[in-house]
Design an enzyme around this catalytic site. Structure first.
Site, PDB file in Angstrom:
ATOM      1  CE  LYS A  41     -36.882  12.525   3.954  1.00 23.48           C
ATOM      2  NZ  LYS A  41     -37.043  12.075   2.527  1.00 23.48           N
ATOM      3  CG  HIS A  91     -41.267  19.653   0.285  1.00 25.27           C
ATOM      4  ND1 HIS A  91     -42.165  18.906   1.007  1.00 25.27           N
ATOM      5  CD2 HIS A  91     -40.480  18.750  -0.367  1.00 25.27           C
ATOM      6  CE1 HIS A  91     -41.926  17.611   0.788  1.00 25.27           C
ATOM      7  NE2 HIS A  91     -40.919  17.500  -0.053  1.00 25.27           N
ATOM      8  CB  SER A 122     -36.415  11.852   8.342  1.00 24.57           C
ATOM      9  OG  SER A 122     -36.837  11.248   7.148  1.00 24.57           O
TER      10      SER A 122
HETATM   11  P1  A3P Z   1     -37.878   8.184   8.270  1.00 30.37           P
HETATM   12  O1  A3P Z   1     -36.632   8.700   7.607  1.00 30.37           O
HETATM   13  O2  A3P Z   1     -38.013   8.643   9.694  1.00 30.37           O
HETATM   14  O3  A3P Z   1     -38.014   6.703   8.151  1.00 30.37           O
HETATM   15  P2  A3P Z   1     -41.196  12.283   2.875  1.00 30.37           P
HETATM   16  O4  A3P Z   1     -42.000  11.280   2.136  1.00 30.37           O
HETATM   17  O5  A3P Z   1     -41.971  13.523   3.166  1.00 30.37           O
HETATM   18  O6  A3P Z   1     -39.877  12.511   2.248  1.00 30.37           O
HETATM   19  O7  A3P Z   1     -40.923  11.659   4.325  1.00 30.37           O
HETATM   20  C1  A3P Z   1     -40.091  10.544   4.467  1.00 30.37           C
HETATM   21  C2  A3P Z   1     -40.340   9.894   5.809  1.00 30.37           C
HETATM   22  O8  A3P Z   1     -41.589   9.194   5.761  1.00 30.37           O
HETATM   23  C3  A3P Z   1     -39.277   8.834   6.102  1.00 30.37           C
HETATM   24  O9  A3P Z   1     -39.134   8.819   7.530  1.00 30.37           O
HETATM   25  C4  A3P Z   1     -39.948   7.590   5.563  1.00 30.37           C
HETATM   26  O10 A3P Z   1     -39.420   6.382   6.035  1.00 30.37           O
HETATM   27  C5  A3P Z   1     -41.370   7.813   6.031  1.00 30.37           C
HETATM   28  N1  A3P Z   1     -42.335   7.008   5.265  1.00 30.37           N
HETATM   29  C6  A3P Z   1     -42.391   6.835   3.933  1.00 30.37           C
HETATM   30  N2  A3P Z   1     -43.406   6.021   3.593  1.00 30.37           N
HETATM   31  C7  A3P Z   1     -44.008   5.668   4.752  1.00 30.37           C
HETATM   32  C8  A3P Z   1     -45.121   4.816   5.075  1.00 30.37           C
HETATM   33  N3  A3P Z   1     -45.803   4.191   4.116  1.00 30.37           N
HETATM   34  N4  A3P Z   1     -45.467   4.688   6.369  1.00 30.37           N
HETATM   35  C9  A3P Z   1     -44.777   5.330   7.341  1.00 30.37           C
HETATM   36  N5  A3P Z   1     -43.717   6.140   7.106  1.00 30.37           N
HETATM   37  C10 A3P Z   1     -43.328   6.307   5.834  1.00 30.37           C
END
Ligand code: A3P
Length: 282
Positions: A41, A91, A122
């Site tokens: 996340k 991870h 998240s």
């Molecule tokens: P939130 O749940 O706070 O919205 P991961 O990809 O490591 O699983 O992390 C997911 C987090 O990154 C989520 O945060 C998601 O919405 C955010 N995220 C994914 N794509 C993104 C983008 N292009 N720009 C900004 N945040 C992004």
């Protein structure tokens, strides 16, 4: 209320098939591997997309799903069969990384951090939505304690972050680019140039602009988010593209939860770089 994890070697992983987790430490690295490392996340899907466009030198490609290159999810022999240059992600905690990455010396690691409070929110939403994997039916008021205790897949954010900080410090030859969700959020253009330089790829302003646009939250939510399928099920709203903001934790944490978090953060992270970045007293 707990959530389901896979216990392997005394550690907590997501409920992935055992054959993808076994042998992670002995996966063979290649000199030209690019490996994205982050606690869940932290924005890994976002950075994955950016890296893939940069390595391709164009946005005129459909980037493979991050899961295709995920160490711990894809069986090691299938990762070993991928053509060079491989773009991988994981991870895994520092001490669980494929050891060969540290022998090769020229693998490029991109390490992404994020405010652990935003990670908590998240991760909570992620665990709730992917009920088919985690069987988690609890509530936010109880979830924070699970997260602070590391009773989630990939365990404690604090231990993960301390482990990587120390691993980077103890291995000064390692090629690591350290960045954060917040740095990307506030200066995406600058971060893309810095990533390009680290990866050794030439970029010009139009390409950087295209990457900014193609990897914006709105675009990725619409394209990648709409195609998500988990365990054969299409979620009602995107799981990996939820809100995409810095500081959403303020909408979730109660005053008591902030105090609970701060006490653990201070104790676990005193003296670290992450403490300087995310200290609540700032
Ligand atoms: P939130 O749940 O706070 O919205 P991961 O990809 O490591 O699983 O992390 C997911 C987090 O990154 C989520 O945060 C998601 O919405 C955010 N995220 C994914 N794509 C993104 C983008 N292009 N720009 C900004 N945040 C992004």
């Amino acid at each position: 209320n707990t959530l389901r994890v896979k216990k392997y070697g005394g550690r907590f992983w997501p409920d992935f098939p055992s054959e993808s987790i076994i042998g992670v430490e002995s996966l063979l690295a290649r000199e030209d591997d690019v490996i994205l490392v982050s606690y869940p996340k932290s924005g890994s899907h976002w950075v994955w997309e950016i890296i893939c466009f940069l390595m391709a030198g164009t946005t005129e490609i459909v980037v493979a799903d991050k899961e295709v290159g995920m160490i711990g999810l894809v069986r090691p022999e299938l990762l070993e069969a991928q053509p060079s240059p491989r773009i991988l992600n994981t991870h895994a905690h520092f001490e669980l990384m494929p050891r060969d990455v540290f022998n090769k010396k020229t693998c490029k690691l991109i390490y992404v951090t994020r405010d652990p409070r935003d990670v908590a929110v998240s991760y909570y939403n992620n665990h709730k939505k992917l009920v088919q994997y985690y069987s988690y039916t609890g509530h936010w008021k109880d979830y924070l304690t699970l997260y602070l205790n590391g009773q989630v897949d990939y365990e404690s954010w604090f231990a993960y972050t301390r482990g990587w900080e120390q691993g980077i410090r103890d291995n000064p030859d390692l090629l690591v680019h350290v960045t954060s969700y917040e740095a990307l959020h506030y200066d995406i253009t600058g971060e893309i140039y810095r990533l390009a330089k680290f990866l050794g790829v030439e970029v010009d302003a139009p390409l950087v602009e295209q990457i900014v646009s193609e990897t914006s939250f709105a675009t990725m939510r619409q394209t990648k988010g709409a195609r998500e399928i988990f365990g054969g099920v299409r979620p009602s709203s995107p799981v990996m593209y939820r809100k995409g903001k810095v500081g959403d934790w303020k909408n979730w944490f109660t005053v008591a939860q902030s105090e609970q978090f701060n006490a653990v953060f201070d104790q676990e992270m005193a003296g670290t770089k992450a403490f300087e970045l995310y200290s609540h007293s700032k």
